[in-house]
Scaffold this motif. Structure first.
Motif, PDB file in Angstrom:
ATOM      1  N   PRO A 168       0.896  -1.364   0.239  1.00 40.56           N
ATOM      2  CA  PRO A 168       0.188  -0.160   0.179  1.00 40.56           C
ATOM      3  C   PRO A 168       1.173   1.479  -0.239  1.00 40.56           C
ATOM      4  O   PRO A 168       2.067   1.450   0.497  1.00 40.56           O
ATOM      5  N   ILE A 169       0.385   2.195  -0.909  1.00 42.44           N
ATOM      6  CA  ILE A 169       1.423   3.341  -1.018  1.00 42.44           C
ATOM      7  C   ILE A 169       0.447   4.293  -0.890  1.00 42.44           C
ATOM      8  O   ILE A 169      -0.867   4.176  -0.928  1.00 42.44           O
ATOM      9  N   ILE A 170       0.844   6.385  -0.218  1.00 37.70           N
ATOM     10  CA  ILE A 170       0.031   6.937   0.174  1.00 37.70           C
ATOM     11  C   ILE A 170      -0.096   8.135  -1.016  1.00 37.70           C
ATOM     12  O   ILE A 170       0.784   7.511  -2.018  1.00 37.70           O
ATOM     13  N   MET A 171      -1.243   8.819  -1.844  1.00 34.60           N
ATOM     14  CA  MET A 171      -1.740   9.020  -2.673  1.00 34.60           C
ATOM     15  C   MET A 171      -0.646  10.298  -2.724  1.00 34.60           C
ATOM     16  O   MET A 171      -0.166  11.450  -1.665  1.00 34.60           O
ATOM     17  N   GLY A 172       0.201  10.995  -3.345  1.00 35.52           N
ATOM     18  CA  GLY A 172       0.655  12.398  -3.784  1.00 35.52           C
ATOM     19  C   GLY A 172       1.708  12.233  -5.542  1.00 35.52           C
ATOM     20  O   GLY A 172       1.049  11.925  -6.207  1.00 35.52           O
TER      21      GLY A 172
END
Length: 705
Positions: free
Chosen positions: A163-167
């Motif tokens: 899982p990765i975070i938006m950016g």
């Protein structure tokens, strides 16, 4: 438990074999047998000492490198051999890749351990080691490259199902594009250097109005630290937890995770206290985050020790943040709860051996904390400071308490490097008992000469929110009012102890003087006040922070005193026993016997009791105070280098406007205008190295209309 002991026995046998033959294994890539009987440590301070201890245990000879500033440092004396690699500035010494390679070849070291920081995540250095047939104790350069650039690493992680975070991780690095992306993501956002780490080149931006200044500062710091100012923009998660997983891989395709650490409580985006395992983490989440970290390591064919860092929200959802392709500062807490030595593992894997344990053999036991002890002032935004370690005393180390340090009493904390003095690591059966042990040992950790965060750490360890495990990255800001001991006034008992220490010290000096003069009847040898022309009564002035306290002293018979502070009276007597640079003061206050450590140093009385260390100031005489003060304008809060000048003579500034950028101890600080005014003169220029309290700006106050 039986499986854990059996695995441990296998590991011990394997280590004995390695010790007998040094470390040797058949490299899976070349078929060549790698032998490590001499190791160069391309680092300094506590991590260099840490690696040397394990190498010594394994029978491996060590070579230390050091800069001019570190010529008398502990790591140089611990190593079997040492060599000077250049000036104090790290760019000219510890970051000089070719010089370090040359030293390794000169001393015939088969391997280089980079520690953490400096060249530990430098792909070019890893490649250079391989080119010179020197074992780099770390991952392959391809993994360093993939994980070292945050935009690349996030793409790889996304493809691997992590899982990765938006950016925004794009190539367009114009100020306008980055600001546009920040607005699209929505404030607050986090600016990060793509090659960043340790909080360098990182800024939280709360609004569009703060964006340009934060971006410029982050870029300068990133360029200085990593020689790269490319930035990414990410959504900032409010009150997140920082949870990281220790992973290990070998050349044979084996991977394990050694559970997680919680490093949420931070200042300036840098960790100050870490623990393993993470508090209140469901077992299912513990397994999921560990398996996600292994997927991350496999995705880049990782070899050696690595740490996969995650942001975790209140619902235990976690998102990949970055991977540190090296041994972490906080690795000891993992070692304490898994009964492992990760440096041993590093050396084995680097030589080509398989991992000592499989995943099912790694068991989690008890709870551990690491408190980083820094030379810094928590009451002044944790501003770091340099200076002598005039007195240094630590708790007693044992199997459940580790003092990881690279300094001794009398050493200097330099402005050229990180201000960390030591790491205090404790283990116990559960979190609460480990916290109790941590707090007790923090009270036993005594430093005089530089300001430290020890009292702050002790207050933190006792905070009800921290003890409850309610931790997140905004913990310090959220609990600011209750966390800073400087807001508390010294008790009258402590002030009484400080005054008594001063009186007893005067008495000893008077006796010493009369002995030298060989006149036992001299009034200068009396300790009852006569020698200072005040007969039986006098007043002592002490500074409790910014407040001056008047101590009324009445000299009585037999070396007793009556001390009055405000409306409270104390009947006291005592004696000082010298212990090196400090004294033990056994004394009685209103018939209650006590013993504290005291010292007179740098115009202050230092009192160490069960509540920790307290500094009580001695007023500077007026003639000295007048001479030391002036009207030159704003002064430097610390020693460092001027990296940017924002203003020119004649500029009109408002309170809070940036004036100068100052770099010290690997961090950049923006010095802002404390008031409205007109700049009359700028006394420094970019590149200047200035001392603490040096004059920087001269103001010409605006005329009132």
């Amino acid at each position: 438990m039986a499986a854990q002991h059996a695995a441990r026995d296998i590991l011990i046998k394997h280590l004995k074999d390695l010790t007998r033959h040094r470390i040797s294994a058949r490299c899976c890539h070349t078929g060549k047998v790698n032998v490590i009987n001499k190791l160069l440590i391309a680092n300094r301070g506590e991590i260099a000492c840490r690696v040397i201890r394990t190498a010594r245990k394994l029978g491996i000879k060590t070579v230390a490198v050091y800069s001019d500033a570190d010529k008398n440092s502990l790591h140089t004396t611990m190593a079997d051999e040492s060599y000077n690699i250049g000036p104090a500035a790290s760019q000219l010494s510890y970051l000089n890749k070719q010089k370090i390679i040359d030293v390794a070849k000169m001393f015939k070291a088969q391997a280089i351990h980079p520690g953490y920081g400096f060249l530990s995540e430098n792909a070019e250095f890893a490649d250079l080691c391989e080119k010179e047939n020197i074992i780099f104790v770390g991952p392959p350069s391809s993994a360093i490259t993939d994980m070292g650039i945050k935009s690349t690493s996030k793409a790889i992680m996304s493809a691997a199902g992590v899982p990765i975070i938006m950016g925004y991780h794009g190539d367009d690095q114009s100020d306008e594009r980055l600001k546009q992306e920040a607005s699209s993501i929505g404030y607050p956002v986090m600016l990060k250097a793509v090659r960043g780490g340790g909080g360098k080149g990182m800024r939280v931006v709360q609004s569009a109005g703060d964006f340009e200044e934060a971006l410029a500062s982050a870029r300068r710091e990133a360029l200085k630290s990593f020689d790269d100012d490319i930035m990414l923009v990410e959504k900032f998660v409010d009150n997140p937890r920082h949870v990281e997983v220790q992973v290990f891989g070998d050349h044979h395709g084996n991977y394990v995770y050694l559970f997680e650490r919680d490093c949420s409580v931070q200042r300036r985006h840098q960790k100050i206290i870490e623990e393993a395992p993470a508090p209140d983490l469901p077992e299912e989440v513990r397994r999921e985050i560990g398996e996600a970290a292994v997927r991350a390591a496999k995705a880049v064919n990782y070899v050696g020790a690595g740490t996969v860092e995650f942001i975790m929200d209140a619902k235990h959802k976690f998102y990949f943040m970055e991977m540190n392709t090296r041994l972490q500062v906080e690795h000891p807490v993992t070692e304490m709860v898994t009964s492992t030595d990760l440096v041993e593992w590093q050396l084995q894997v680097a030589a080509g051996a398989k991992l000592p344990l499989s995943q099912q053999d790694i068991k989690l036991k008890g709870h551990a904390f690491e408190a980083r002890i820094y030379a810094e002032d928590p009451t002044n935004n944790f501003l770091p400071g340099a200076g002598p370690l005039w007195h240094l005393a630590t708790p007693v180390a044992d199997e459940e308490t580790r003092i990881e340090t690279g300094v001794r009493e009398g050493d200097e904390v330099s402005t050229f490097y990180d201000p960390m003095i030591a790491k205090l690591v404790v283990w116990s059966q559960d979190r609460q008992s480990a916290l109790d042990k941590l707090q007790r040992h923090l009270e036993e950790y005594h430093v005089i000469g530089v300001k430290t965060n020890i009292n702050f750490l002790s207050t933190l360890a006792n905070h009800e929110g921290f003890r409850a495990g309610d931790v997140h990255t905004e913990f310090i800001n959220q609990h600011k009012e209750s966390l800073f001991p400087s807001l508390k006034k010294a008790s009258n008992e402590v002030l009484c102890q400080a005054a008594l220490a001063l009186l007893l010290n005067e008495q000893q000096e008077a006796i010493k003087l009369s002995t030298i003069q060989a006149d036992p009847f001299s009034p200068f040898g009396l300790g009852n006040g006569v020698r200072i022309n005040e007969h039986l009564h006098r007043q002592i002035y002490l500074n409790d922070g910014e407040d001056q306290v008047i101590i009324h002293v009445t000299y009585k018979q037999n070396g007793h005193y009556q001390i009055k502070i405000d409306d409270q009276s104390f009947e006291v007597f005592g004696r000082l026993e010298k212990k090196g640079r400090v004294s033990i003061m056994e004394h009685s206050i209103n018939s209650q016997k006590k013993a504290v450590k005291v010292a007179l140093y740098n115009n202050a009385i230092h009192v160490f009791a069960q509540a920790g260390g307290i500094e009580v100031g001695l007023p500077i005489p007026e003639y000295l105070d007048d001479a030391s003060s002036g009207s030159m304008g704003d002064r430097a809060p610390m020693q460092g280098d001027i990296t940017h000048v924002y203003i020119q003579p004649g500029a009109v500034v408002e309170k809070g406007d940036p004036l100068l950028a100052l770099e010290s101890m690997k961090m950049e600080y923006i010095i802002k205008a404390p008031r409205k005014g007109i700049i009359k003169n700028v006394l420094v220029a970019k590149g200047d190295n200035i001392q603490k309290n040096a004059a920087l700006i001269v103001y010409e106050e605006e005329q009132r209309t």
